[in-house]
Scaffold this motif. Structure first.
Motif, PDB file in Angstrom:
ATOM      1  N   TRP A 198     -11.399   8.345  -3.120  1.00 15.71           N
ATOM      2  CA  TRP A 198     -11.497   7.648  -1.756  1.00 15.71           C
ATOM      3  C   TRP A 198     -12.866   7.277  -1.492  1.00 15.71           C
ATOM      4  O   TRP A 198     -13.879   7.954  -1.539  1.00 15.71           O
ATOM      5  CB  TRP A 198     -10.856   8.521  -0.775  1.00 15.71           C
ATOM      6  CG  TRP A 198      -9.399   8.944  -1.217  1.00 15.71           C
ATOM      7  CD1 TRP A 198      -8.342   8.271  -1.142  1.00 15.71           C
ATOM      8  CD2 TRP A 198      -9.323  10.350  -1.889  1.00 15.71           C
ATOM      9  NE1 TRP A 198      -7.330   9.145  -1.553  1.00 15.71           N
ATOM     10  CE2 TRP A 198      -7.832  10.556  -2.085  1.00 15.71           C
ATOM     11  CE3 TRP A 198     -10.084  11.326  -2.420  1.00 15.71           C
ATOM     12  CZ2 TRP A 198      -7.354  11.454  -2.709  1.00 15.71           C
ATOM     13  CZ3 TRP A 198      -9.392  12.643  -2.782  1.00 15.71           C
ATOM     14  CH2 TRP A 198      -8.369  12.550  -3.009  1.00 15.71           C
TER      15      TRP A 198
ATOM     16  N   GLN B 298     -10.908   3.840  -3.960  1.00 20.12           N
ATOM     17  CA  GLN B 298      -9.322   3.686  -3.869  1.00 20.12           C
ATOM     18  C   GLN B 298      -9.009   3.874  -2.394  1.00 20.12           C
ATOM     19  O   GLN B 298      -9.908   4.790  -1.818  1.00 20.12           O
ATOM     20  CB  GLN B 298      -8.441   4.589  -4.634  1.00 20.12           C
ATOM     21  CG  GLN B 298      -8.617   6.007  -4.503  1.00 20.12           C
ATOM     22  CD  GLN B 298      -8.114   7.072  -5.612  1.00 20.12           C
ATOM     23  OE1 GLN B 298      -7.646   6.645  -6.647  1.00 20.12           O
ATOM     24  NE2 GLN B 298      -7.915   8.451  -5.065  1.00 20.12           N
ATOM     25  N   SER B 299      -8.159   3.276  -1.769  1.00 24.49           N
ATOM     26  CA  SER B 299      -7.652   3.468  -0.168  1.00 24.49           C
ATOM     27  C   SER B 299      -6.789   4.886  -0.220  1.00 24.49           C
ATOM     28  O   SER B 299      -6.719   5.182   0.776  1.00 24.49           O
ATOM     29  CB  SER B 299      -7.045   2.281   0.418  1.00 24.49           C
ATOM     30  OG  SER B 299      -6.127   1.852  -0.386  1.00 24.49           O
ATOM     31  N   SER B 300      -6.002   4.944  -1.284  1.00 23.67           N
ATOM     32  CA  SER B 300      -5.081   5.971  -1.167  1.00 23.67           C
ATOM     33  C   SER B 300      -4.760   6.562  -2.693  1.00 23.67           C
ATOM     34  O   SER B 300      -5.059   5.818  -3.722  1.00 23.67           O
ATOM     35  CB  SER B 300      -3.706   5.702  -0.604  1.00 23.67           C
ATOM     36  OG  SER B 300      -3.016   4.520  -1.201  1.00 23.67           O
TER      37      SER B 300
ATOM     38  N   GLY C  45      -1.783   6.913  -4.080  1.00 23.38           N
ATOM     39  CA  GLY C  45      -0.666   6.056  -4.524  1.00 23.38           C
ATOM     40  C   GLY C  45      -1.451   4.637  -5.010  1.00 23.38           C
ATOM     41  O   GLY C  45      -1.008   4.227  -6.083  1.00 23.38           O
ATOM     42  N   GLU C  46      -2.124   4.053  -4.315  1.00 20.02           N
ATOM     43  CA  GLU C  46      -2.935   2.885  -4.729  1.00 20.02           C
ATOM     44  C   GLU C  46      -3.797   2.930  -5.940  1.00 20.02           C
ATOM     45  O   GLU C  46      -3.692   2.230  -6.813  1.00 20.02           O
ATOM     46  CB  GLU C  46      -3.835   2.393  -3.636  1.00 20.02           C
ATOM     47  CG  GLU C  46      -4.444   1.041  -4.021  1.00 20.02           C
ATOM     48  CD  GLU C  46      -5.664   1.074  -3.698  1.00 20.02           C
ATOM     49  OE1 GLU C  46      -6.509  -0.103  -3.843  1.00 20.02           O
ATOM     50  OE2 GLU C  46      -6.604   2.028  -3.945  1.00 20.02           O
ATOM     51  N   GLY C  47      -4.607   4.124  -6.036  1.00 21.71           N
ATOM     52  CA  GLY C  47      -4.987   4.557  -7.202  1.00 21.71           C
ATOM     53  C   GLY C  47      -4.402   4.902  -8.393  1.00 21.71           C
ATOM     54  O   GLY C  47      -4.889   4.470  -9.326  1.00 21.71           O
TER      55      GLY C  47
ATOM     56  N   VAL D 111      -1.761   3.343  -9.337  1.00 20.80           N
ATOM     57  CA  VAL D 111      -1.282   2.043  -9.864  1.00 20.80           C
ATOM     58  C   VAL D 111      -2.526   1.472 -10.471  1.00 20.80           C
ATOM     59  O   VAL D 111      -2.155   0.708 -11.660  1.00 20.80           O
ATOM     60  CB  VAL D 111      -0.709   1.201  -8.594  1.00 20.80           C
ATOM     61  CG1 VAL D 111      -0.591  -0.315  -9.074  1.00 20.80           C
ATOM     62  CG2 VAL D 111       0.494   1.598  -8.123  1.00 20.80           C
ATOM     63  N   LYS D 112      -3.610   1.396  -9.931  1.00 18.53           N
ATOM     64  CA  LYS D 112      -4.944   1.054 -10.687  1.00 18.53           C
ATOM     65  C   LYS D 112      -5.036   1.722 -12.175  1.00 18.53           C
ATOM     66  O   LYS D 112      -5.383   0.965 -12.992  1.00 18.53           O
ATOM     67  CB  LYS D 112      -6.177   1.425  -9.949  1.00 18.53           C
ATOM     68  CG  LYS D 112      -6.355   0.279  -8.593  1.00 18.53           C
ATOM     69  CD  LYS D 112      -7.817   0.789  -8.254  1.00 18.53           C
ATOM     70  CE  LYS D 112      -8.014  -0.312  -6.993  1.00 18.53           C
ATOM     71  NZ  LYS D 112      -9.425   0.287  -6.566  1.00 18.53           N
TER      72      LYS D 112
ATOM     73  N   SER E 131       2.148   5.402   4.113  1.00 23.91           N
ATOM     74  CA  SER E 131       1.249   5.147   2.791  1.00 23.91           C
ATOM     75  C   SER E 131       0.095   6.189   2.675  1.00 23.91           C
ATOM     76  O   SER E 131      -0.419   6.123   1.733  1.00 23.91           O
ATOM     77  CB  SER E 131       0.669   3.706   2.797  1.00 23.91           C
ATOM     78  OG  SER E 131      -0.309   3.746   3.781  1.00 23.91           O
TER      79      SER E 131
ATOM     80  N   THR F  75      -4.348   3.527   7.986  1.00 24.94           N
ATOM     81  CA  THR F  75      -3.987   3.722   6.472  1.00 24.94           C
ATOM     82  C   THR F  75      -5.170   4.198   5.605  1.00 24.94           C
ATOM     83  O   THR F  75      -4.883   4.116   4.597  1.00 24.94           O
ATOM     84  CB  THR F  75      -3.595   2.296   6.012  1.00 24.94           C
ATOM     85  OG1 THR F  75      -4.544   1.169   6.534  1.00 24.94           O
ATOM     86  CG2 THR F  75      -2.141   1.690   6.752  1.00 24.94           C
ATOM     87  N   SER F  76      -6.079   4.435   6.446  1.00 25.92           N
ATOM     88  CA  SER F  76      -7.346   5.085   5.678  1.00 25.92           C
ATOM     89  C   SER F  76      -8.065   6.192   6.342  1.00 25.92           C
ATOM     90  O   SER F  76      -7.800   5.989   7.785  1.00 25.92           O
ATOM     91  CB  SER F  76      -8.174   4.057   5.269  1.00 25.92           C
ATOM     92  OG  SER F  76      -8.854   3.567   6.141  1.00 25.92           O
TER      93      SER F  76
END
Length: 333
Positions: A31, A59-61, A63-65, A67-68, A163, A203-204
């Motif tokens: 993050w 990464q912002s979260s 979950g998003e990380g 996926v990357k 999220s 969200t962050s």
């Protein structure tokens, strides 16, 4: 000696010289706020001691990380991934992307508190979700989760979106309103009522801190690093972690990358007493190294014994998509 022979000779010397050896390095995915506020400086200390350079991808979260990382599963460019323990426990099922923690290579593992390491991840720090508030801006401070539904808090609460923090607010609302792990309807009904008091869903972590500093609310549903960061802006911040307080570890996982030896050294450094003390001073999270003493203000922000809960990662993974849809319907009203 002719020019060609001279160049070849120099080339051999250069290649053989340790000064020109390829530098060792790792890449971590983390993050942005955690990197800037704590891990960047600690990583620089690691580099100075070991010669291993640490590069960061943000990464912002969690979950998003994830996926990357999944996009480059066959050839990971990231060596150490930072995530919440709930997301990490489920992500570990991807045995092509992630490897088990080589615990025999961690010299500091015996200093860890109970629960701070599994076969798939190692904790960086732990923290509860609680109620952070500006003591100078609130006449009657909240003393429980139930109190957040009071009408005097209308438009004063900054709350996490679905999220971030794996639906922790929903979990709290569900428990205090009689819901179960199989039935989250009571929690959603409670969030509908709470929506009247919420001025913003963040969200962050950086958005959460910025929002309360800018006066978009006086109560922040968040964690101890928020309290320290916002207090640094001159506000008189306090925090309570009433029952039930969702407890989190932020953790490190190793990918099946090409720098696993260096990654293990980095993880071992992060859980050392010296690095943990530095992390505590910078981000105000509870250390996973039991040899580090807690400052009084952080100790006061942690839940009383028995008041903390650990969310079930399997339940979160199974329901998070549906929860997000239902939450968005509430938050956009």
């Amino acid at each position: 000696m002719n020019i060609k022979s001279l160049l070849l000779s120099c080339g051999v010397l250069l290649a053989a010289s340790p000064a020109f050896a390829q530098a060792k390095e790792i890449t971590v995915q983390i993050w942005g706020s955690t990197w800037e506020n704590g891990l960047m400086a600690i990583s620089q200390q690691f580099e100075a001691e070991t010669g291993i350079k640490v590069n960061a991808v943000t990464q912002s979260s969690s979950g998003e990380g994830l996926v990357k990382l999944q996009v480059e599963r066959d050839n990971p460019s990231v060596d150490v991934w930072f995530a919440t323990n709930t997301i990490a426990s489920e992500a570990a099922q991807d045995q092509k992307l992630f490897v088990k923690i080589p615990q025999d290579k961690l010299s500091n593992r015996d200093q860890l508190i109970k629960g701070a390491m599994s076969e798939d991840w190692v904790g960086i720090y732990y923290y509860p979700m609680g109620i952070v508030y500006d003591a100078d801006a609130i006449d009657v401070p909240p003393t429980s989760w139930e109190g957040l539904w009071k009408p005097e808090y209308k438009g004063k609460i900054i709350a996490p979106a679905m999220s971030i923090y794996s639906g922790s607010l929903l979990t709290v609302a569900n428990i205090i309103n009689g819901g179960t792990s199989e039935n989250f309807d009571p929690g959603f009904e409670a969030l509908k009522r709470l929506n009247e008091n919420v001025s913003l869903y963040y969200t962050s972590d950086s958005q959460a801190r910025q929002s309360i500093v800018q006066g978009e609310g006086t109560i922040l549903i968040g964690q101890s690093s928020h309290m320290k960061a916002v207090a640094g802006e001159g506000l008189n911040m306090k925090m309570i972690a009433p029952r039930p307080a969702p407890m989190y570890f932020d953790v490190m996982m190793m990918t099946n990358g090409s720098h696993q030896e260096e990654a293990a050294k980095f993880i071992d450094f992060i859980i050392s007493k010296t690095a943990q003390e530095e992390m505590l001073a910078r981000v105000n999270m509870a250390p996973v190294n039991r040899n580090v003493s807690l400052p009084p203000e952080l100790a006061a922000a942690l839940p009383a014994e028995g008041d903390g809960i650990v969310m079930d990662g399997a339940v979160v993974l199974k329901n998070i998509s549906e929860w997000s849809v239902r939450f968005d319907e509430i938050a956009t009203r």
